[in-house]
Design an enzyme around this catalytic site. Sequence first.
Site, PDB file in Angstrom:
ATOM      1  N   HIS A  98     -15.959  78.026   4.387  1.00 60.16           N
ATOM      2  CA  HIS A  98     -15.043  78.524   5.423  1.00 60.16           C
ATOM      3  C   HIS A  98     -13.677  78.891   4.847  1.00 60.16           C
ATOM      4  O   HIS A  98     -13.242  78.345   3.851  1.00 60.16           O
ATOM      5  CB  HIS A  98     -14.934  77.566   6.622  1.00 60.16           C
ATOM      6  CG  HIS A  98     -14.163  76.306   6.422  1.00 60.16           C
ATOM      7  ND1 HIS A  98     -14.439  75.151   7.134  1.00 60.16           N
ATOM      8  CD2 HIS A  98     -13.115  75.986   5.631  1.00 60.16           C
ATOM      9  CE1 HIS A  98     -13.598  74.208   6.790  1.00 60.16           C
ATOM     10  NE2 HIS A  98     -12.781  74.680   5.875  1.00 60.16           N
TER      11      HIS A  98
ATOM     12  N   GLU B  87     -16.036  79.301  10.291  1.00 58.82           N
ATOM     13  CA  GLU B  87     -17.218  78.619   9.776  1.00 58.82           C
ATOM     14  C   GLU B  87     -18.320  79.643   9.470  1.00 58.82           C
ATOM     15  O   GLU B  87     -18.242  80.789   9.911  1.00 58.82           O
ATOM     16  CB  GLU B  87     -17.714  77.612  10.829  1.00 58.82           C
ATOM     17  CG  GLU B  87     -16.688  76.558  11.226  1.00 58.82           C
ATOM     18  CD  GLU B  87     -16.433  75.513  10.132  1.00 58.82           C
ATOM     19  OE1 GLU B  87     -16.677  75.782   8.944  1.00 58.82           O
ATOM     20  OE2 GLU B  87     -15.972  74.407  10.490  1.00 58.82           O
TER      21      GLU B  87
HETATM   22  C1  GLP Z   1      -9.422  72.669   6.105  1.00 55.33           C
HETATM   23  C2  GLP Z   1      -8.632  73.922   6.432  1.00 55.33           C
HETATM   24  C3  GLP Z   1      -9.012  75.053   5.516  1.00 55.33           C
HETATM   25  C4  GLP Z   1      -8.993  74.584   4.075  1.00 55.33           C
HETATM   26  C5  GLP Z   1      -9.984  73.474   3.899  1.00 55.33           C
HETATM   27  C6  GLP Z   1     -10.108  72.999   2.451  1.00 55.33           C
HETATM   28  O1  GLP Z   1     -10.702  72.691   6.634  1.00 55.33           O
HETATM   29  N1  GLP Z   1      -8.813  74.353   7.783  1.00 55.33           N
HETATM   30  O2  GLP Z   1      -8.094  76.107   5.695  1.00 55.33           O
HETATM   31  O3  GLP Z   1      -9.318  75.643   3.231  1.00 55.33           O
HETATM   32  O4  GLP Z   1      -9.533  72.435   4.713  1.00 55.33           O
HETATM   33  O5  GLP Z   1      -9.616  71.718   2.353  1.00 55.33           O
HETATM   34  P1  GLP Z   1      -9.432  70.901   1.025  1.00 55.33           P
HETATM   35  O6  GLP Z   1      -8.382  71.577   0.240  1.00 55.33           O
HETATM   36  O7  GLP Z   1      -8.999  69.561   1.512  1.00 55.33           O
HETATM   37  O8  GLP Z   1     -10.733  70.898   0.326  1.00 55.33           O
END
Ligand code: GLP
Length: 266
Positions: free
Chosen positions: A138, A143
């Site tokens: 995503h 999603e």
């Molecule tokens: C959340 C955000 C996304 C982000 C993702 C990745 O779901 N809505 O925009 O890309 O987290 O998170 P992490 O960096 O914690 O893996």
Amino acid sequence: MKVLICSDSGRVAELAAQLLAGQVRGKPDSVLGLATGRTMESIYRRLVGIAGADGIDFGAVTTFNLDEYVGLSGEQAQSYRHYMRAHLFGHVNLDTARTHVPDGAARDADAEARAYEARIAGAGGIDLQLLGLGENGHIGFNEPLSALASRTRVVTLARATLVQNAGLFDGDPARVPTRAITMGTGTILEARKALMVVTGARKAGIAAQAIEGPVSASVPGSALQCHPDCIVLLDPAAASALKLRDAIEWQMRHDAELLAIQALGR
Ligand code: GLP
């Protein structure tokens, strides 16, 4: 899409922060698209450091975050508005009135999503959009199977996302809100520049699909292959499943823009 594999995740954060800082230096009234998640924490820490050391003025900058959970107000600790205050807004001279995060507590979430899209357009669109990549591919909260032309709207989160983001909710996926307001994939593609940052071995497979696989609504991050000005920063772990590694390394050694980015902060 231009891909840069950095020496380690610290260097990824440094370069992402340098690119954001450079954007603001070059255009003090920039409209920045911002992201949340663990990957972004070290980027904002570094950006705050650069801003303090170099005196970067955020006073005329406007920001739009990608997404917010439906049902959470900006005062709640798990909200993305709270995240942004903790990691960036509270540490640079951004004007709060110019910082935008969808209002998860809005009585009519659909109307809030439409109004958010209109606010982005009203600000003249986004100059530079920062993006992470979810473990399921995503971007924002678009999603798998989100329409490639989707706009800002209310979405139902995937099971994988509830699990991935449970950390802030006592580690319990059942406590993570099941809906969110997110910029659409189509909205994201309209940003004038895009910067996607992916780190860690857990994302190696999905990063390869987003960068090298077919453009598909099954992997929303792959939509960035259609963006005319997109940079992807990876650490070696996230890059470990790429098949076009030789071609990427060739570009890293010869492309003027990639060479200039690699020289940043040295
Ligand atoms: C959340 C955000 C996304 C982000 C993702 C990745 O779901 N809505 O925009 O890309 O987290 O998170 P992490 O960096 O914690 O893996």
